[in-house]
Design an enzyme around this catalytic site. Structure first.
Site, PDB file in Angstrom:
ATOM      1  N   HIS A  20       0.832  -1.194   0.000  1.00  0.00           N
ATOM      2  CA  HIS A  20       0.000   0.000   0.000  1.00  0.00           C
ATOM      3  C   HIS A  20       0.866   1.242   0.000  1.00  0.00           C
ATOM      4  O   HIS A  20       2.037   1.210   0.398  1.00  0.00           O
ATOM      5  CB  HIS A  20      -0.920   0.021   1.235  1.00  0.00           C
ATOM      6  CG  HIS A  20      -0.188  -0.062   2.535  1.00  0.00           C
ATOM      7  ND1 HIS A  20       0.187  -1.268   3.101  1.00  0.00           N
ATOM      8  CD2 HIS A  20       0.260   0.893   3.389  1.00  0.00           C
ATOM      9  CE1 HIS A  20       0.808  -1.056   4.239  1.00  0.00           C
ATOM     10  NE2 HIS A  20       0.874   0.258   4.443  1.00  0.00           N
ATOM     11  N   CYS A  50       1.581  -0.237  16.246  1.00  0.00           N
ATOM     12  CA  CYS A  50       2.703  -0.709  15.445  1.00  0.00           C
ATOM     13  C   CYS A  50       3.382   0.499  14.811  1.00  0.00           C
ATOM     14  O   CYS A  50       2.835   1.612  14.833  1.00  0.00           O
ATOM     15  CB  CYS A  50       2.241  -1.704  14.387  1.00  0.00           C
ATOM     16  SG  CYS A  50       1.117  -1.003  13.152  1.00  0.00           S
TER      17      CYS A  50
END
Length: 714
Positions: A65, A216
C-alpha cells in the site's frame, strides 16, 4: 466509496511470482480504470513503502500500500496467487494480495481502508471465502462488505460481529466505511463504561476485565489486526476486553472508569505506548504487537495468571515528572492552569538555555571577547588554534539559543492542547524571533496557539475527516491564525514592549540596579525552584539569550545565580556550626546541601524549608536579597546561565562576586540560628537532637517541582 473495488480490479488467477510483479499486475488494472495516472511513478511509491517495512501478514496475506500523487481516488485491487508470493511474512508466502492506493494527502481514506481491511482479515471465514470464490464480481462484493461469507451466515453473526448490510462499519468491515478507525474504540469503551461497577478484582458475579493497547510502527494494519485478534480471543474466553488502537489517525483514550475497573492490562506494541502511566498499578503483560495477532489467548492467560498472583506494575506517581504530564484537577482555577502552562514551556526551555549559555560562555573563555566577530567555522577552522575552538563553541551555543523562544512557545501550547499545539506554538515562537518580539512574543504565541487548537478541537467534525484532523487540518488552521495574529495584530506592540524592557534593563544604574538585584534575590529564595523562582530565573536568561547581551543583562544573570546559591549553602553552614538545632536527618541533608548550593541548585534547601518554613524561608529571602543587591552593586557579570561556583572563571569581578555570596550565606545562617534558638528557648515541640523525629523529606520531594532540578542539572 462503494466502488473502491470492482470486478475489474480483481484477479483470481494472479500469475506473478514476485511481490514487484504482483504489484505491477494489480496496478495495471488500476491504470486501466483511470485510477492511476502514472504507472511507473505509482509503482515507485509502492516500492518505497515496501522498503520501509515488509507488508506481509501471517496467514498468507500481503497488503502492499502507499499514498501517491499518481492516484486519482482511493482504490483497492485484489489478487489471488496459486503458488504464493513472498511479502516478508514470518509464516511464508502470501496467496491473498491486496494492493491499496490512496491519493497523496488522503490520510483519512487511506487509513480507513487499511484498518477496516486489517480487521476483516482476522476473520478466517472471510479469508476462506476469498480463497474459495470463483467469481470476480462476488469477490469484490465480499471485500466491500456487500456479501456475507457463507460460513458466517448463522452462528458467527452475533459472535464475530460479521455483518450484513446493516452492520456497523468496523465489524462489517465495509472497506469504504466513512467512520474513522478509532470510532470503534470509543463505542466499545462507552459500552463497557456502562457495565463497569463493582470491585477492581474479579469475582464470581462478573467476568474478568482487560484493557489493551495495540500499536505498530506504521499504525495501520497490525494495530487493528491485533485489536481484532484480542477481542475475538476475549469473547471465546469469556473475558471482557476493551482495546485502544493507537494508530496513525490518532487514538481515542479509554474511559478512565474502564481502566479503573479493569483486572489486567495487555500492551501489545512495537512503538512506545502513549500515556502509559494510566495503566500503572495493574497486572500487565507488555509484548510486541504480533504476539497479540498470533497468540492472543496466551496473552489473556498470562495477564489472568499475574492477577491471580497479585503481580502488578509500579503505581503511578501522584504527579508527573513535567508540568505537562500533571493533568491537574477539574476544579483548578484559571490562574493555576495558566501557571502550569507557562511553567511547562519554561521547563522545556531551560535545558536549551543552560546548554547554549554554557557553550557561549566557554567560547568567550577560550577565544576571548571578540569571538562573536569570528567567521563561520564552516569557512575557517584551524584544528590547532584555540580561537577556532572558541568560535566553534560560541556558534554551537548561538544555534542552541535560537531555539529558546520557539521551544518556549511550542511547549506552552503543548501544555494547553497536547501534541496538536506543538506546530502552531513553534511557528508562533519563530515568528516572534522574526519580528523581534523576543521572550514576551513567545509567551503570547504559545498561549494563542494553545487556545486556537482547543477551539478547533471543540468543533464537531464529520467522522470521515477525523483521520486528517491531527496531521492536516489542525496544524493548517492553527498555524495560519497564530501567524496572522503575530504578524499583523499583536506582534508589533509586543515587539515594542520587548524593546522597552530591554532599554530599561540596559539603563539600570546605581540605586535602581541594587534594588532590582535585591528583588531578584527575594524571588529566587521565596519558593526554592518553584514558580516565583522560575520567573526570576527566566527573566535573567531572557536577557542573555542573544549573541551579544548587554552588560546590564549579564549583571542580572550574575545576581540571580548568586542568590539562588545562598539557601542551600546557608543551611549546610548552619547544620555545621549549630548542629544541635537540627535533627539527624537534617544534618545529613546539610552535607549534600554543600554540593547542591555550590552547583546552583536551590532545591538543596527544600528539606529544611519543608520542616520549618516560617524560619527557613524568611531567613533565605533576607540572605538572597543581600547577595543580589551586592552582586549588582559590585558590577559582577555572568554570561553562563548555570554552573554555580564552577563557572567563576567566566564571571566578571569574580572575587567581589564570591564576597556577595558569602555575605548572603552569612546573613541567612545567622538568622536561621537565631530563629531556631528562640524556638528552643520557648520550648521545642520535638527533641532538638532529632533522634525521635521523622526524617525530613529528601531534596526535591516537597512542595516545589522536581523538574527544576533535572532542568538545571546539565
Amino acid at each position: 466509496m462503494s466502488d473502491t473495488i470492482t470486478a475489474d480490479l480483481v484477479d483470481l488467477d494472479l500469475s506473478a511470482d514476485t511481490k514487484e510483479a504482483a504489484a505491477r499486475a494489480l496496478a495495471e488494472r488500476m491504470a486501466a480504470q483511470g485510477r492511476v495516472t502514472d504507472l511507473e511513478g505509482f509503482l515507485a511509491d509502492v516500492a518505497a513503502r515496501e522498503a520501509q517495512m515488509p507488508t506481509g501478514l501471517d496467514g498468507g496475506i500481503g497488503i502492499p500500500h502507499c499514498r501517491s500523487a499518481h492516484v486519482t481516488e482511493p482504490t483497492l485491487a485484489f489478487g489471488r496467487s496459486g503458488a504464493g508470493i513472498d511479502f516478508g511474512a514470518p509464516d511464508g508466502p502470501a496467496d491473498l494480495i491486496f494492493l491499496i492506493a490512496a491519493p497523496a494527502g488522503a490520510d483519512d481514506a487511506h487509513l480507513t481502508l487499511l484498518s477496516a481491511l486489517a480487521r476483516r482479515l482476522m476473520n478466517t471465514e472471510f479469508t476462506d471465502a476469498l480463497r474459495a470464490e470463483t467469481d470476480a464480481e462476488h469477490a469484490a462484493a465480499l471485500i466491500r462488505g456487500e456479501e456475507t461469507a457463507p460460513a458466517t451466515a448463522a452462528g458467527n453473526a452475533a459472535d464475530e460481529g460479521a455483518a450484513d448490510e446493516g452492520a456497523a462499519p468496523e465489524d462489517a468491515a465495509s472497506v469504504g466505511a466513512d467512520a474513522a478507525p478509532d470510532d470503534s474504540v470509543a463505542a466499545s469503551a462507552a459500552a463497557s463504561a456502562d457495565a463497569v461497577t463493582g470491585p477492581a478484582a474479579p469475582d464470581g458475579d462478573r467476568p474478568f476485565r482487560i484493557v489493551a493497547v495495540t500499536s505498530c510502527p506504521t499504525g495501520i494494519a497490525h494495530t487493528y489486526m491485533a485489536a481484532e485478534s484480542l477481542e475475538k480471543a476475549g469473547r471465546e474466553a469469556g473475558v471482557e476486553i476493551v482495546v485502544e488502537t493507537q494508530g496513525s489517525a490518532g487514538f481515542t483514550r479509554l474511559d478512565p472508569a474502564v481502566i479503573a475497573a479493569a483486572d489486567g492490562v495487555v500492551l501489545a506494541h512495537d512503538v512506545p505506548v502513549r500515556d502509559k502511566q494510566r495503566f500503572a498499578g495493574k497486572p500487565t503483560v507488555d509484548t510486541g504487537v504480533k504476539a497479540a495477532i498470533n497468540r492472543p489467548a496466551d496473552l489473556i492467560g498470562e495477564v489472568r495468571d499475574k492477577a491471580a498472583r497479585g503481580l502488578t506494575t509500579q503505581a503511578a506517581p501522584a504527579a508527573g515528572s513535567t508540568p505537562v504530564e500533571r493533568a491537574g484537577t477539574d476544579d483548578e482555577g484559571y490562574g493555576t492552569r495558566l501557571r502550569r502552562w507557562l511553567m511547562s514551556g519554561v521547563s522545556y526551555m531551560v535545558p536549551f538555555v543552560a546548554a547554549g549559555g554554557l557553550l557561549i560562555a566557554l567560547g568567550f573563555a577560550i577565544g576571548g571577547y571578540e569571538i562573536n566577530e569570528a567567521p563561520s567555522v564552516m569557512d575557517h577552522f584551524v584544528w590547532t588554534q584555540a580561537a577556532s575552538w572558541g568560535a566553534l563553541l560560541f556558534q554551537i551555543g548561538g544555534v542552541a539559543f535560537g531555539f529558546l523562544v520557539p521551544v518556549l512557545a511550542g511547549y506552552i501550547a503543548y501544555g494547553m492542547a497536547d501534541r496538536p499545539g506543538l506546530v502552531p506554538g513553534f511557528v508562533g515562537g519563530a515568528i516572534s524571533l522574526t519580528i523581534n518580539a523576543g521572550f514576551l512574543g513567545g509567551l503570547a504565541a504559545g498561549l494563542i496557539a494553545g487556545g486556537v487548537v482547543l477551539a478547533v478541537q471543540k468543533v464537531n467534525i464529520p467522522a470521515a475527516l477525523r483521520g486528517i484532523m491531527p496531521v492536516v487540518v489542525i496544524p493548517l488552521i492553527s498555524s495560519a491564525v497564530v501567524g496572522f495574529l503575530m504578524f499583523v495584530v499583536i506582534g508589533k506592540p509586543i515587539a515594542e514592549a520587548q524593546k522597552g524592557m530591554t532599554d530599561w534593563l540596559g539603563g539600570l544604574t546605581g540605586a535602581n540596579a541594587v534594588l532590582l538585584g535585591a528583588l531578584l534575590g527575594l524571588m529566587m529564595c521565596f519558593d526554592l525552584g518553584g514558580p516565583v523562582n522560575k520567573v526570576a530565573y527566566t527573566f535573567a536568561t531572557a536577557g542573555i539569550a542573544v549573541a551579544n547581551p548587554s552588560d546590564s543583562a549579564m549583571k542580572v544573570m550574575a545576581a540571580v545565580v548568586a542568590a539562588g546559591m545562598v539557601p542551600p549553602l546557608a543551611m549546610a553552614l548552619a547544620t555545621t556550626v549549630r548542629g544541635r538545632l537540627f535533627n539527624r536527618a537534617e544534618r545529613e541533608n546539610g552535607k549534600a546541601a554543600w554540593v547542591l548550593g555550590a552547583s546552583f541548585i536551590s532545591e538543596g534547601a527544600i528539606p529544611f524549608a519543608a520542616a520549618d518554613p516560617l524560619r527557613v524561608i524568611p531567613a533565605s529571602m533576607a540572605g538572597g536579597a543581600v547577595t543580589g543587591a551586592l552582586s549588582m552593586a559590585f558590577g559582577a557579570t555572568l554570561r553562563a546561565p548555570h554552573g554555580g561556583i564552577f563557572v567563576v572563571p567566566l564571571i566578571g569581578n569574580p572575587l567581589l562576586y564570591l564576597v556577595a555570596i558569602a555575605a548572603g550565606v552569612g546573613v541567612t545562617t545567622a538568622l536561621v540560628i537565631v530563629l531556631k534558638g528562640l524556638r528552643g528557648a520557648a520550648g521545642p515541640a520535638a527533641p532538638v537532637t532529632g533522634e525521635d523525629t521523622a526524617p525530613a523529606p529528601a531534596a526535591g520531594d516537597a512542595g516545589t517541582s522536581k523538574e527544576t532540578v533535572a532542568a538545571r542539572t546539565v
